[in-house]
Design an enzyme around this catalytic site. Structure first.
Site, mmCIF file in Angstrom:
data_model
loop_
_atom_site.group_PDB
_atom_site.id
_atom_site.type_symbol
_atom_site.label_atom_id
_atom_site.label_comp_id
_atom_site.label_asym_id
_atom_site.label_seq_id
_atom_site.Cartn_x
_atom_site.Cartn_y
_atom_site.Cartn_z
ATOM 1 N N SER A 317 0.803 -1.201 0.000
ATOM 2 C CA SER A 317 0.000 0.000 0.000
ATOM 3 C C SER A 317 0.848 1.269 0.000
ATOM 4 O O SER A 317 1.518 1.569 -0.974
ATOM 5 C CB SER A 317 -0.934 -0.057 1.213
ATOM 6 O OG SER A 317 -1.996 0.831 1.083
ATOM 7 N N GLU A 328 10.772 5.226 -9.841
ATOM 8 C CA GLU A 328 10.490 5.714 -11.186
ATOM 9 C C GLU A 328 10.796 7.201 -11.371
ATOM 10 O O GLU A 328 11.124 7.628 -12.477
ATOM 11 C CB GLU A 328 9.026 5.437 -11.544
ATOM 12 C CG GLU A 328 8.707 3.960 -11.649
ATOM 13 C CD GLU A 328 7.277 3.661 -12.058
ATOM 14 O OE1 GLU A 328 6.924 2.477 -12.159
ATOM 15 O OE2 GLU A 328 6.498 4.627 -12.281
ATOM 16 N N LYS A 342 -0.801 -3.996 -3.507
ATOM 17 C CA LYS A 342 -2.106 -3.386 -3.237
ATOM 18 C C LYS A 342 -2.164 -2.048 -3.953
ATOM 19 O O LYS A 342 -1.514 -1.081 -3.556
ATOM 20 C CB LYS A 342 -2.349 -3.183 -1.743
ATOM 21 C CG LYS A 342 -3.713 -2.538 -1.468
ATOM 22 C CD LYS A 342 -3.973 -2.365 0.011
ATOM 23 C CE LYS A 342 -5.347 -1.746 0.250
ATOM 24 N NZ LYS A 342 -5.420 -0.325 -0.125
#
Length: 488
Positions: A317, A328, A342
């Site tokens: 999460s 990224e 999740k």
């Protein structure tokens, strides 16, 4: 719809050493939380006593069957009925039909427990759980909790509590059975992948602390900072820890998100922004109509020292939001094993009676638009812990002696071997060699030399293994290597 509709930024907080943010309006005020504690629950229905005029059109004709059933049961069932239970049951049934483990209806008691786990300390065993396919699965144990000390692992299935099955219960219902006052004991039956028989675990409940950040300076000026969950003051704790490590000469940092089951979304935004350069994406939120909201960092003073992030299958999460953002958008390497997976976001509404409704409102996507739900995030550098880190818990209440046999004895024999004692073949049979190894272990730990495995001997053996796992943390060692490469 792939086109980006708008850009959003995290809310303003007090300026710290590593965060500089501006105020922004929340979208409909809903995305305050990401909740990992899963379950199956509700949408709100209210039944009033007033009758709607037959002249007015019924905008909810699809509820006619529901109203009719409610009225019939209320008036004609052979016993008196609890009207609140009927309404709650209807709500639960509606949420069950969604098939979403993260949507929940919570009665007053469950809602109180839910809020406790987000905003304050609580008493229990310290494990984040969710309902999955009718079973209660551990997402991750909390650091230094009874669950962690007992060796409970991510993806363990809790079959029963004090002999009572949890099958078919929601996560919130299971939590109420597992939690209890500090000092009380609870017996769990655990099913673990790769282990044929259920593992019996006896735990003593304790206070689960509020502290979520733990910092330690290692060799060569590399700081290890572990974040165990995302609570109300996590980013503030992290900033304090980073300031402390700076004063101790920090040259680089390992951010440890292993076993972190998530928590508050705003804390994930703010944490990611410490490391993500100004103007770079943090995450995207996608609604049911395909529309997307893009969140970007407005941090003009991001942390510029070398960083590596540790993740594992208990990182879920909010942890995955941070991991994806720094990977990224800041090209920070991830080390460990694939994360939990999740990729949905929940919002919660409190009702006047103290009950609560939590439902999945959107997907979250990584900065590059990837949806990691049920897939997880694969680290740049995959490193597993040693096999002995997954050995099952051995109950100290059981007594094992010569001529006994069990899977727990096999685990104990492996523990003895890994901690420097020779029990002979680790075959699950308690023979003379096993007893002799136990005696040597007892002698070295100032315990009565009985050759019998129980009580303090069992506890000491498991602690010895935990110490070895900590000293031989292969994932941390590799992360440190990567930080050193960046420093050079």
């Amino acid at each position: 719809m792939d086109e980006e509709k708008s850009e959003k930024h995290p809310p303003k907080e007090e300026e710290g050493k590593y965060i500089r943010m501006k105020k922004f309006p929340f979208i409909m005020g809903i995305f305050l939380l990401i909740f990992l504690t899963a379950g199956i629950t509700t949408i709100a229905l209210t039944f009033g006593d007033e009758k709607v005029s037959s002249i007015a059109p019924n905008p909810y004709s699809e509820f006619d069957k529901l109203y009719s059933t409610y009225d019939t049961i209320k008036d004609k069932f052979y016993e008196d009925v609890d009207e609140d239970k009927l309404v709650n049951g209807a709500i639960n049934g509606m949420i069950d039909a969604l098939g979403d483990p993260y949507s929940d209806y919570m009665n007053e008691e469950e809602a109180s427990s839910f809020h406790e786990s987000i905003s304050s300390s609580f008493e229990g065993i310290g494990a984040e759980i969710q309902e999955q396919d009718g079973q209660i699965m551990v997402v991750s144990p909390i650091k230094n909790s009874p669950a962690e000390k007992a060796g409970i692992k991510p993806n363990d299935i809790i079959l029963s509590v004090n002999g009572k099955s949890l099958e078919g219960l929601s996560a919130n219902e299971a939590v109420l059975k597992i939690r209890g006052k500090k000092g009380t004991k609870v017996d769990l039956a655990i099913q673990r992948a790769g282990v044929s028989d259920p593992i019996k675990v006896k735990l003593t409940r304790d206070t689960i602390p509020l502290e979520t950040v733990y910092a330690e300076m290692m060799d060569d000026g590399i700081a290890k900072i572990q974040v165990t969950s995302f609570s109300e003051h996590t980013v503030e704790e992290l900033e304090d820890a980073m300031d402390k490590m700076d004063k101790e000469g920090m040259k680089g940092m390992v951010l440890d998100l292993r076993g972190n089951p998530g928590g508050l979304l705003d804390q994930a935004w703010k944490m990611a922004s410490i490391f993500v350069p100004n103007g770079e994406k943090l995450l995207q939120i996608e609604y049911r109509n395909g529309e997307k909201e893009v969140y970007k960092s407005e941090n003009n003073g991001e942390f510029k020292k070398p960083v590596v992030v540790l993740v594992d299958d208990g990182s879920a999460s909010a942890s995955e939001i941070v991991a994806a953002a720094v990977s990224e958008s800041a090209h920070i390497p991830l080390v460990g094993v694939k994360t939990f997976g999740k990729g949905t976001m929940q919002t919660a509404t409190d009702f006047k009676d103290g009950s609560n409704f939590k439902y999945t409102a959107a997907k979250w996507l990584t900065p590059n638009g990837n949806w990691i739900h049920d897939k997880g995030i694969k680290p740049d550098i995959e490193v597993k812990l040693p096999d002995y880190a997954s050995l099952p818990y051995i109950s100290p209440d059981k007594e094992w002696k010569i001529e006994d046999s069990s899977n727990e004895i096999k685990a104990a024999e492996t523990m003895l071997k890994e901690t420097g004692y020779n029990p002979g073949k680790a075959d699950g049979f308690y023979d003379a060699a096993t007893a002799e190894a136990v005696k040597k272990f007892q002698a070295d730990h100032d315990l009565k030399e009985t050759g019998v495995l129980k009580d303090e001997t069992t506890v000491s053996l498991m602690q010895e293994l935990r110490d070895k796992i900590s000293k031989n943390d292969t994932q941390m060692k590799r992360a440190v290597e990567e930080v050193k490469k960046q420093i050079k």
